[in-house]
Scaffold this active site. Structure first.
Site, short mmCIF file in Angstrom:
data_model
loop_
_atom_site.label_atom_id
_atom_site.label_comp_id
_atom_site.label_asym_id
_atom_site.label_seq_id
_atom_site.Cartn_x
_atom_site.Cartn_y
_atom_site.Cartn_z
N GLN A 33 -2.99 4.79 0.69
CA GLN A 33 -1.84 4.61 -0.20
C GLN A 33 -2.24 3.76 -1.40
O GLN A 33 -2.63 4.29 -2.43
CB GLN A 33 -0.68 3.98 0.58
CG GLN A 33 0.64 4.07 -0.15
CD GLN A 33 1.82 3.95 0.81
OE1 GLN A 33 1.67 3.91 2.02
NE2 GLN A 33 3.01 3.90 0.26
N ASP A 34 -2.17 2.43 -1.28
CA ASP A 34 -2.69 1.60 -2.37
C ASP A 34 -3.64 0.56 -1.79
O ASP A 34 -3.71 0.38 -0.58
CB ASP A 34 -1.57 1.00 -3.24
CG ASP A 34 -0.70 -0.01 -2.52
OD1 ASP A 34 -0.75 -0.06 -1.27
OD2 ASP A 34 0.03 -0.76 -3.19
N PRO A 35 -4.41 -0.13 -2.64
CA PRO A 35 -5.45 -1.03 -2.12
C PRO A 35 -4.86 -2.19 -1.32
O PRO A 35 -3.70 -2.58 -1.49
CB PRO A 35 -6.14 -1.53 -3.39
CG PRO A 35 -5.81 -0.54 -4.45
CD PRO A 35 -4.44 -0.04 -4.11
#
Length: 225
Positions: free
Chosen positions: A64-66
């Site tokens: 998804q995101d970091p």
């Protein structure tokens, strides 16, 4: 951008970098990095594309995101830098790896060796503010990472797409399942791992498919550092 990406990705994506959405994304990132703590380091943002060339992609693991904690994110989905404790989702990935193929759980959380073998560790959003999950969602990254999925989907050589959780599985509609192979399960997060991630055997299933199409399997074992 040409200096940052390896040439194979540049040839596939160069038109994206001239589009208005990417110019706006670039300006936003300049402001964010100037005014806030943002992860990963600027030089690491495109590491997924740096380590795994377009031609060499065998498997995509979509995140998804970091990670938004200090020192964790380095541009590869689910991976953390050496010397940083693996977060809970990554610990669960290692448990499933051990149960699936018998690999020892490593003393680190770096997945660089997977990336070098053709596993594209791609987040759908490539940056995040410290301590603020999803803070760069809807700023343009999704358009770029969708285009990465699209160019892989158009490729003749099949790809294994590993989609963990609903967010990743929303990308299924971009993938031609008559040509590519999808492995999906709940997310390895502690909130959902026991609902079907454990026991899903993604690593052996990916290798079984790669061998079926005459490709080299991935060595999923991660040596200690």
């Amino acid at each position: 951008m040409k200096q940052i990406l390896n040439d194979s990705w540049w040839q596939q994506l160069k038109d994206e970098f001239d589009k208005p959405y990417y110019q706006e994304l670039r300006e936003m990132l300049k402001r964010e990095y100037a005014e806030h703590t943002v992860y990963p380091e600027p030089n690491d943002i495109y590491n997924a594309l740096h380590y795994t060339s377009y031609e060499n992609v065998k498997v995509v693991i979509l995140g998804q995101d970091p990670y938004h904690g200090p020192g964790q994110a380095h541009g590869l989905s689910f991976s953390v830098q050496p010397g940083v404790n693996p977060p809970p989702s990554l610990k669960n990935i290692f448990i499933e790896l051990q149960n699936d193929i018998g690999a020892d759980i490593p003393n680190h959380g770096s997945l660089v060796s997977w990336a070098k073998q053709g596993v594209l560790l791609l987040n759908t959003v490539l940056t995040v503010r410290r301590g603020q999950a999803n803070s760069h969602k809807g700023k343009g990254w999704e358009q770029l990472t969708d285009s990465i999925i699209d160019v892989l989907n158009k490729r003749d050589k099949p790809v294994v797409f590993i989609l963990w959780g609903r967010h990743a599985q929303m990308k299924k509609e971009r993938i031609d399942t008559s040509k590519h192979f999808i492995i999906q399960s709940p997310h390895p997060s502690p909130f959902s791992a026991r609902n079907g991630f454990f026991g899903s055997r993604p690593f052996s299933r990916a290798n079984q498919y790669l061998e079926q199409i005459g490709d080299e399997p991935i060595d999923w074992s991660l040596p200690n550092l």
